[in-house]
Design an enzyme around this catalytic site. Structure first.
Site, PDB file in Angstrom:
ATOM      1  N   PHE A   1      48.394  32.577  34.083  1.00 21.34           N
ATOM      2  CA  PHE A   1      46.858  32.757  35.074  1.00 21.34           C
ATOM      3  C   PHE A   1      45.795  32.741  34.206  1.00 21.34           C
ATOM      4  CE2 PHE A   1      43.597  34.999  36.957  1.00 21.34           C
ATOM      5  CZ  PHE A   1      43.590  34.615  38.297  1.00 21.34           C
TER       6      PHE A   1
ATOM      7  N   ARG B   1      42.287  30.002  37.392  1.00 16.61           N
ATOM      8  CA  ARG B   1      42.358  30.800  38.790  1.00 16.61           C
ATOM      9  C   ARG B   1      43.587  30.351  39.389  1.00 16.61           C
ATOM     10  NH1 ARG B   1      38.215  31.040  42.672  1.00 16.61           N
ATOM     11  NH2 ARG B   1      37.604  28.899  42.260  1.00 16.61           N
TER      12      ARG B   1
ATOM     13  N   SER C   1      48.312  29.937  38.325  1.00  7.14           N
ATOM     14  CA  SER C   1      49.273  30.045  37.423  1.00  7.14           C
ATOM     15  C   SER C   1      50.575  29.126  38.188  1.00  7.14           C
ATOM     16  CB  SER C   1      49.806  31.544  37.287  1.00  7.14           C
ATOM     17  OG  SER C   1      50.376  31.856  38.829  1.00  7.14           O
TER      18      SER C   1
ATOM     19  N   ASP D   1      39.977  56.114  47.338  1.00  4.70           N
ATOM     20  CA  ASP D   1      40.240  54.746  46.945  1.00  4.70           C
ATOM     21  C   ASP D   1      41.325  54.000  47.625  1.00  4.70           C
ATOM     22  OD1 ASP D   1      38.342  54.642  44.795  1.00  4.70           O
ATOM     23  OD2 ASP D   1      39.345  55.932  43.471  1.00  4.70           O
TER      24      ASP D   1
ATOM     25  N   ALA E   1      41.512  33.216  33.871  1.00  2.13           N
ATOM     26  CA  ALA E   1      40.428  33.304  34.595  1.00  2.13           C
ATOM     27  C   ALA E   1      39.756  32.043  35.096  1.00  2.13           C
ATOM     28  CB  ALA E   1      39.521  34.451  34.098  1.00  2.13           C
ATOM     29  N   GLN E   2      39.881  30.985  34.071  1.00  2.74           N
ATOM     30  CA  GLN E   2      39.270  29.572  34.175  1.00  2.74           C
ATOM     31  C   GLN E   2      39.820  28.826  35.376  1.00  2.74           C
ATOM     32  OE1 GLN E   2      39.683  30.780  30.851  1.00  2.74           O
ATOM     33  NE2 GLN E   2      37.513  31.418  31.023  1.00  2.74           N
TER      34      GLN E   2
END
Lengths: 715, 557
Positions: free
Chosen positions: A400, A405, A407, A333, A402-403
Site C-alpha cells: 500500500f 491508495r 495494495s 477515543d 499513499a499515492q
C-alpha cells in the site's frame, strides 16, 4: 488490552493482590500503629486527638485514684475500682485501632514501593559531553563520560545501548529500541520506543533490550517518574483533598459542640443533680464525637489512591481522584476504547455476475501478504466462508502506498489483484484503457455508499488479467467493531449523569454511525487536538467536569485543560506531565474505572460519616441514664437496652466505639460497594444501609457487649 | 373532642397559609428583585445618601447590617436612659443600665426578651420611638439577610449580593408597614385597645380600686407578631385581654406570626428559579411544626395529677378563653417562629410539655423560624444535609448548582456552633461562677431544683435563639442575667449573620453546575426527610444531656 467489562487486578510488583485485610497485614502495620501514638502524629486529626487527650487524662486518673481513695462517685453512683482503668485501656485501644487502619492502608502501598525502589538503584550513565543535534544526532563521534545516574540533571543527553538500564526519565532524540518496562507497568512484553512522535518517552529504571538510543533527560534528580510513583504509593505525597478538608471541618465542628456539651454538663448538673466523674465525662465525649469516621478518614483516602494503583493508574493528586467522581462529561477515543483497535472485515459484497468464490479468493489472495490487522481479518473471514487457503501463494506483493491508495498481488501468470479505495481502483482499471460498464459502476457506488453510511470502510476488489482487461469483483466491508457490552455501559453512565463523547478522526458520517451503535451521547468527528481543547473548554464553561485520555504531545493542552486527564504511559513525557493521572497499561477504557473509583471514595466517606453520627443515638441511650440514674432513678426509663449497671453501660458504649473501628477497616480499605444508578436510588440505598443501620446496629451491639461486661466483678 | 379541635385549628392555619403561600411569596420576591424604586424610597435614599442601583459585596452588606443595628442599640439605650425627660413618659423613671442594655439589644436583635414589666417600666415615647421602630426594622433586617443568602444561590459569578439599604427599606415599606396597618385595624375591631390614656383608676365591683393601664396597643401588637418580635405592650403579653381579647384574635395573631416565615420559602424558590425547592423547604418546616404541635397538645391534654384530670387537661397557666388547643397552638407558633409572645405561661405546662417550646427553639428556630432568620437557618442546615447526602451518592456535594466545598462547609459549621455554645455556656456559667450562682439561686430562681435549672436553660435558649419567650418563674432583671442574656442575644443574632452573609458571598461568586441525573434532587421527599432528620439529630445530640437533667428528669418522675 482489557475490555471495559473485566476489572484489572494485577499490579506491578505484587500480582493478584486482593483488597481484603489479613493477619500478615495487621502484623506488618502494628509497629506503625504504635509509632503513630505520638501526639505529634495525632495532632493532624482533631477528632482522634481529642480521644488521645481523653485517654491520657483517664490514664493519669487511673494511676492517681488508688492514692486518693478509689474512683469518685459519678452522678450519685458508686463505680467499681477497675472502671477508670478499663475506660483508659479502651480509649488507648480506640486510638490504636485508628492508627492501625491508617497503617494497614499505607502498608498496601509499601510492597509496591519496595519493588519500585529497586529500579531506582543508581546506575552508571554514558553522558554525552557536547551533544550536537544537527551534525551528530546519533552521538557517535561525541565524547561520553561515565556518570552516576543520580548526578544527571535536566537537559543532559545520554547514550543507552542494549542491556543497559535507562538512567533517567527522558525523550529519545535519536534511534529506536525495544524496552522492557515491566519494572513499572508489570507488563513483560517489551515495547518499542523511538525518537520523534508520540512514543519517544522512556522511563528511568527500564531496560533497553535491543539497539542503541540517545536520550535527553527530562527530569530533575529525585523527581523522576519512579520517585513520584514511590511517594504516591506510599502515601507520603498525599495531601488532603478539598472534600476531605471540608469533611474534616464538619467533623471538627461537631466535636467542638460535643466538647461544649461535656464541659458545661457538670456545672449544670451540680445545681440540679450531682456532678459526673471526669472519667464518665471523657467517656461521654469520646462516644459522641465522630470517632468512627475520624479514625478511618485517612485510611479511606489512602485506600482510594491504592485502588487506582491496583488498576495500574497513578493519580498525581488525590484531588484528581475526587474530581473523577464528579465528572459529567467523558471524552473517549474511539479507537481502542469504544471499538477494537482495528477495522475488521465483516462481509464480502459481490457485484452482479461475479461468482462469490472469485471475489473471496481475490480478496484473500491480495491480503495474504498483508500484515495489517485489516488484511489479516480479510483472510480470516475468507477462510471462515470458503475454507483454508494455501498461504504460500507465490507472486509479487504490491504494498500500500499513499499515492496509489491500493495494495495487492501480481501473480506469476500476470494476473493482477488489487484492493483499495473505490476511486483508486476504478482509476486503475480505466488506466488499462477499458471503461467499466456504467451499470456496474452504479451498482458499486451503491454498495460503497451503503457501507460508508453504516460507518464501515468499503474496500473495492478488482483484477486485471494478463491481457490487461480489468474486472470489478466486489467490495469488502471493513467494519469498526464496537466492544461487547459497551452500549449497556454507556446507558449506565447516562443514568449516573455522565455524558459520553466519542472522539474520532473519522468523517462525521462514519462517526455518527459508530456513535449510534456504541450508544454514546455525542461525538466529535475529524477531531484535531485543537478541536478537543475547544470542546473541553465549551463543556467546562457550562459547568461540566471533563475527563479524557491522551498520549500525544499535541494532546497535552487538552489533558491539562481537562479536570481529569489520564495520560497513557506509552505517551510522550509532555502528555504525562500535562495529565493528572498516568495509566501504566495505556488502556484508555480505564477512564470509566477511574470515575467509578472516584465515586466510591466519596461514598465510602459519606457512608461512614452517616454511620458514625447515627451511632450516637444508641450511645446516648446507654450513657445518659447511666450518668444520672443515681440521682434520678426515673431516668432508668431511658435505659431501653436494659444495660446492667451505669458502669457497665458506659464501658460497653466505649468498647463498642472502639471495636466498630476494627470492623469497619475492611470496608474503609475496600470501599463501599458501588452500584451505578441515579442519585435518588443510590441515596436511598445508602441511607437505609448506613443511616438506619447506623441507628440500629449499636443498640444490638452495646446490649451484647454489656452481657459480657456485666460479668466483670464490680460492674 | 380534643383531637377534633386540634385538627380543626391546624386545618384553619394550614388552609390560610396555603392560600397565602404563592401570592405572598411571589409578592416578596418581587419586592426584592424589582428594578423600580417608589417615590418615597427615592426620597429616603437621597436623604441617607445611598445609590439604590449599586449592589454591595457581602462585606459591605454586612457592614450595613452591623452599623445599622449598632446605631439601633444606641438609640434605644439612650431613649431609655433619658426616659424621665421624654414626653409621654407617664412619670416613669429611667430603667437601670443593665436593663436598658438588655432591652435595647433585645429589640434590635428581634428577640424581644423582656426582663421587665412593660406597663410599669416604659412610657409611650420609648415604646413608640424606640421599641416599635425596632420591631419593624429588626424584622426587615432579618428578611434582608435571608434574601442576601438566597441571592447567593441565585446569582452566578457575582461579586455582589444586593444592597442592604434597599432591602431594608423595601422590606419595611412594601411588606411590613402595609400589612401592619391593615392588621392593626383588624385587631382593633377584635377589641385590642389603641389609646393614649395612661393609667386609669377604676373602682371595682367589690369597692376596691384598680389601676388599669392603657396605651397604643393594637399598633404595637400587630408588628410584634408580624415581625416575629414578641415583645408585649403588657407584661402578660398575648394572654392580656387588651392585647388578645378573643379566641379569633388569638387565631389571627397566630396567622400574623406564621405569614411571612411560611411564605418566604416561596420567595426563595421563586428567586432561585425552581419553586419546587421552596416547597421542599416549607415542607420540612411544616412537618416539624405539626409534629411539635401534636406532641405538645397530646402532653397537655393528657395532663398529670388530679387537678389536670378534673380540668380535662393541664389548664394551669392557660387562659380559659383559649383553652388547651388555643394555647398549645399559640405556644408552638410563638416558639417556632422566634416570636416569643405567649398567650399562656409555658412555665406552668406539664414538665414534658414545657420541653416542647424549648425544643422548638433548640431546633435553631426553623419551624418555621423568625422572619428571614428561619429561612437562612434552614438553608444552612440544608447545606449540611446536602454535604452528607452528596457524599453518599459519590459526588462532591452541591446545592442548587453551587458546590459545597471547604469554605462553604466551614461557614455552615461555624453557624451551627454558635447557638448551642451560647445556650450551654450561658446556663453553665450561671451555675459555675461562684458569685453568680448565689445570686441566681437566691434572687432569680423561684422554683429550686430541676425546674429552676430548666428556667435558666429556657432563658438562655430563648436569648441565644432570639426568641424572647420566657419560662416565667425566673426573675431575669438582675445585673448578671440582664448582661449575660443581652450578650447571648447579641452574639446569637449577629455572629450567625456574619457567617450567613459570608456564605452568600462565597456562593454568589460561584458558577452554577448543571443538573444531571447524577445530581441529587433536593426537592424530593427523600431530601425533605433527610433535612428533617439532620435538623432533629443535630439538636437532639446537642441538648439531650441537659434535657435529661431538666424536663426529662422532671417529667419521668
Amino acid at each position: 488490552m482489557s475490555t471495559l467489562t473485566e476489572p484489572r487486578t494485577t499490579t506491578a510488583g505484587t500480582p493478584g493482590r486482593k483488597s481484603g485485610f489479613t493477619w500478615e497485614q495487621v502484623r506488618a502495620a502494628l509497629p506503625g500503629a504504635f509509632r503513630k501514638l505520638s501526639p505529634k502524629e495525632q495532632w493532624r486529626n482533631p477528632v482522634m486527638f481529642l480521644v488521645w487527650v481523653g485517654a491520657a487524662l483517664t490514664t493519669m486518673l487511673a494511676v492517681v485514684e488508688p492514692f486518693i481513695g478509689g474512683p469518685a462517685d459519678s452522678g450519685g453512683t458508686v463505680v467499681p475500682w477497675s472502671f477508670t482503668w478499663a475506660i483508659a485501656i479502651w480509649l488507648w485501644l480506640t486510638v490504636l485501632f485508628a492508627n492501625l487502619a491508617e497503617s494497614v492502608a499505607e502498608g498496601r502501598g509499601k510492597a509496591q514501593a519496595e519493588t519500585l525502589r529497586k529500579t531506582r538503584t543508581s546506575t552508571m550513565a554514558n553522558r554525552v559531553t557536547a551533544y550536537e543535534p544537527n551534525t551528530d544526532a546519533a552521538a557517535e563521534q561525541a565524547a561520553t563520560t561515565q556518570v552516576s545516574s543520580s548526578d544527571l540533571t535536566l537537559g543532559d543527553v545520554v547514550v543507552v545501548t542494549a542491556g543497559e538500564l535507562i538512567p533517567g526519565d527522558g525523550d529519545i532524540v535519536w534511534g529506536i529500541a525495544s524496552v522492557d518496562e515491566s519494572a513499572i507497568t508489570g507488563e513483560s512484553a517489551p515495547v518499542v520506543r523511538e525518537s520523534g512522535g508520540d512514543r519517544s518517552a522512556v522511563t528511568g529504571g527500564t531496560r533497553v533490550l535491543s539497539d542503541r538510543i540517545v536520550v535527553r533527560i527530562t527530569s530533575k534528580p529525585g523527581e523522576t517518574f519512579v520517585d513520584r510513583m514511590i511517594s504516591l504509593v506510599e502515601g507520603a505525597a498525599r495531601q488532603k483533598t478539598p472534600n476531605e478538608i471540608a469533611l474534616n471541618i464538619l467533623l471538627a465542628s461537631l466535636s467542638i459542640i460535643f466538647v461544649v456539651v461535656a464541659l458545661t454538663l457538670n456545672p449544670i448538673a451540680s445545681y440540679a443533680a450531682a456532678p459526673v466523674s471526669v472519667t464518665v465525662l471523657v467517656a461521654l465525649l469520646v462516644c459522641l464525637i465522630p470517632t468512627t469516621i475520624g479514625a478511618l478518614l485517612s485510611a479511606i483516602g489512602i485506600a482510594g489512591m491504592d485502588r487506582l494503583v491496583q488498576r495500574n493508574v497513578l493519580a498525581m493528586s488525590g484531588r484528581a481522584v475526587e474530581a473523577a467522581g464528579d465528572v459529567t462529561t467523558l471524552l473517549l477515543d474511539k479507537t481502542g476504547t469504544i471499538t477494537y483497535g482495528n477495522r475488521r472485515a465483516s462481509e464480502f459484497v459481490r457485484l452482479g455476475g461475479v461468482r462469490e468464490q472469485d471475489l473471496i479468493r481475490a480478496a484473500a489472495l491480495s491480503s495474504l501478504a498483508d500484515p495489517t490487522p485489516e488484511g489479516v481479518s480479510i483472510v480470516e473471514l475468507a477462510e471462515a466462508q470458503h475454507g483454508e487457503f494455501d498461504r504460500n501463494t507465490v507472486g509479487e506483493i504490491v504494498p500500500f502506498t499513499a499515492q496509489t491508495r491500493m495494495s495487492g498481488l501480481d501473480l506469476p501468470d500476470g494476473t493482477q489483484i488489487r484492493k483499495g479505495a473505490g476511486s483508486a481502483v476504478l482509476a486503475w482499471i480505466e488506466d488499462g484503457g477499458e471503461r467499466s460498464a456504467s451499470t456496474l459502476v452504479a451498482e458499486l457506488d451503491e454498495y460503497v455508499e451503503r457501507i460508508s453510511q453504516s460507518g464501515g470502510t468499503p474496500l473495492v476488489v478488482a483484477t486485471k488479467d494478463p491481457a490487461g482487461a480489468g474486472r470489478l469483483l466486489g467490495v469488502v466491508h471493513l467494519k469498526d467493531v464496537v466492544k461487547d457490552g459497551l452500549p449497556a455501559k454507556f446507558a449506565e453512565m447516562r443514568a449516573m449523569g455522565i455524558r459520553t463523547v466519542m472522539i474520532t478522526g473519522d468523517n462525521p458520517l462514519t462517526a455518527a454511525a459508530i456513535a449510534k451503535e456504541a450508544g454514546v451521547d455525542d461525538f466529535l468527528a475529524e477531531a484535531t487536538p485543537e478541536d478537543k481543547l475547544a470542546y473541553i473548554r465549551k463543556e467546562q464553561e457550562g459547568g461540566n467536569l471533563v475527563a479524557m485520555t491522551g498520549d500525544g504531545t499535541n494532546d497535552a493542552p487538552a489533558l491539562a485543560q481537562a479536570d481529569v486527564g489520564v495520560a497513557m504511559n506509552s505517551g510522550t513525557s509532555a502528555a504525562k506531565e500535562a495529565g493528572n493521572m498516568v495509566d501504566l497499561d495505556s488502556d484508555p477504557s480505564k477512564l470509566i474505572d477511574v470515575v467509578r473509583i472516584g465515586k466510591q471514595l466519596l461514598i465510602t466517606r459519606g457512608a461512614l460519616t452517616t454511620f458514625s453520627i447515627a451511632n450516637d443515638i444508641a450511645k446516648y441511650f446507654a450513657i445518659i441514664p447511666a450518668m444520672f440514674m443515681g440521682v434520678f432513678p426515673q431516668l432508668a426509663a431511658l435505659n431501653i437496652m436494659g444495660l446492667h449497671s451505669p458502669a457497665s453501660a458506659v464501658l460497653s458504649a466505649i468498647i463498642f466505639n472502639a471495636i466498630v473501628i476494627v470492623f469497619l477497616i475492611p470496608l474503609a480499605l475496600r470501599g463501599v460497594k458501588y452500584r451505578p444508578g441515579n442519585a435518588s436510588s443510590i441515596l436511598g440505598r445508602n441511607l437505609a444501609v448506613y443511616g438506619l443501620g447506623g441507628v440500629i446496629t449499636p443498640f444490638i451491639a452495646i446490649w451484647l457487649i454489656d452481657l459480657i461486661v456485666r460479668l466483670i466483678p464490680g460492674f | 373532642m380534643t383531637l377534633m379541635y386540634a385538627l380543626l385549628a391546624l386545618a384553619t392555619v394550614a388552609i390560610v397559609l396555603a392560600v397565602l403561600y404563592r401570592p405572598f411569596g411571589d409578592y416578596m420576591a418581587w419586592v426584592y428583585t424589582s428594578r423600580k424604586d417608589w417615590k418615597i424610597e427615592r426620597g429616603i435614599y437621597k436623604v441617607i445618601g445611598v445609590d439604590a442601583k449599586a449592589e454591595q459585596t457581602w462585606q459591605a452588606y454586612l457592614r450595613g447590617v452591623l452599623a445599622f443595628s449598632a446605631v439601633g442599640v444606641l438609640i434605644v439605650y439612650t431613649l431609655q436612659r433619658f426616659q424621665q425627660w421624654l414626653p409621654y413618659s407617664l412619670g416613669l423613671p429611667a430603667p437601670s443600665e443593665s436593663l436598658s442594655f438588655n432591652t435595647a439589644v433585645s429589640f434590635v436583635t428581634n428577640t424581644n426578651w423582656q426582663s421587665y414589666s412593660p406597663e410599669l417600666t416604659l412610657g409611650y415615647t420609648v415604646q413608640f420611638a424606640g421599641l416599635a421602630v425596632q420591631n419593624f426594622v429588626s424584622a426587615a433586617v432579618g428578611i434582608a439577610v435571608a434574601i442576601a443568602l438566597v441571592r447567593g444561590f441565585a446569582y452566578r459569578r457575582s461579586g455582589t449580593i444586593g444592597n442592604f439599604w434597599v432591602d431594608l427599606i423595601r422590606g419595611t415599606l412594601r411588606i411590613l408597614l402595609p400589612i401592619a396597618v391593615l392588621g392593626a385595624i383588624v385587631l382593633m375591631i377584635g377589641g385590642v385597645i389603641q389609646n393614649f390614656n395612661g393609667f386609669t383608676t377604676v373602682t371595682t365591683l367589690t369597692g376596691g380600686t384598680q389601676t388599669v393601664p392603657g396605651g397604643p396597643t393594637a399598633s404595637q401588637e400587630v408588628i410584634k407578631l408580624l415581625g416575629t418580635n414578641g415583645g408585649g405592650f403588657f407584661n402578660a403579653n398575648s394572654s392580656h385581654p387588651f392585647e388578645n381579647p378573643t379566641p379569633w384574635t388569638s387565631m389571627f395573631e397566630i396567622l400574623l406570626m406564621l405569614a411571612i416565615p411560611f411564605s418566604l420559602p416561596r420567595t426563595f424558590g421563586r428567586m432561585v428559579g425552581d419553586n419546587r425547592q421552596g416547597v421542599a423547604i416549607v415542607s420540612v418546616m411544616a412537618v416539624l411544626y405539626i409534629a411539635s404541635f401534636s406532641i405538645l397538645t397530646a402532653l397537655e391534654s393528657a395532663g398529670m395529677g388530679t387537678a389536670p384530670g378534673l380540668a380535662g387537661g393541664a389548664m394551669e397557666g392557660k387562659e380559659q378563653r383559649f383553652g388547651i388547643i388555643g394555647s398549645t397552638l399559640f405556644a408552638t407558633t410563638s416558639t417556632g417562629t422566634s416570636t416569643g409572645a405567649v398567650n399562656s405561661m409555658h412555665d406552668s405546662y406539664t414538665a414534658m410539655g414545657g420541653m416542647m417550646p424549648m425544643l422548638n427553639m433548640m431546633l435553631g428556630e426553623v419551624t418555621p423560624g423568625g422572619v428571614g432568620s428561619g429561612l437562612y437557618a434552614i438553608l444552612i442546615l440544608a447545606v449540611i444535609a446536602v454535604f452528607i447526602s452528596g457524599l453518599l451518592i459519590g459526588r462532591t456535594p452541591e446545592y442548587l448548582g453551587k458546590k459545597i466545598g471547604p469554605r462553604e462547609i466551614k461557614l455552615a459549621a461555624l453557624y451551627i456552633l454558635v447557638m448551642p455554645t451560647l445556650v450551654l455556656a450561658g446556663t453553665a456559667l450561671s451555675f459555675a461562677l461562684p458569685g453568680v450562682r448565689e445570686k441566681v439561686e437566691s434572687t432569680s430562681i423561684w422554683n429550686p431544683g430541676i425546674h429552676g435549672m430548666s428556667e435558666v436553660l429556657y432563658a438562655f435558649t430563648s436569648a441565644a435563639n432570639n426568641n424572647g419567650s420566657a419560662f416565667a418563674g425566673l426573675t431575669a432583671n438582675t445585673p448578671w442575667l440582664n448582661t449575660a442574656l443581652g450578650v447571648a442575644m447579641l452574639l446569637g443574632r449577629f455572629v450567625p449573620i456574619v457567617f450567613v452573609l459570608a456564605l452568600a458571598g462565597s456562593l454568589a461568586a460561584q458558577d452554577k453546575v448543571p443538573t444531571t441525573s447524577g445530581t441529587l434532587p433536593t426537592h424530593r421527599p427523600m431530601f425533605i426527610g433527610l433535612l428533617t432528620a439532620v435538623t432533629v439529630l443535630v439538636t437532639a445530640l446537642t441538648f439531650f444531656p441537659v434535657l435529661a437533667l431538666g424536663p426529662l428528669a422532671e417529667g419521668l418522675m
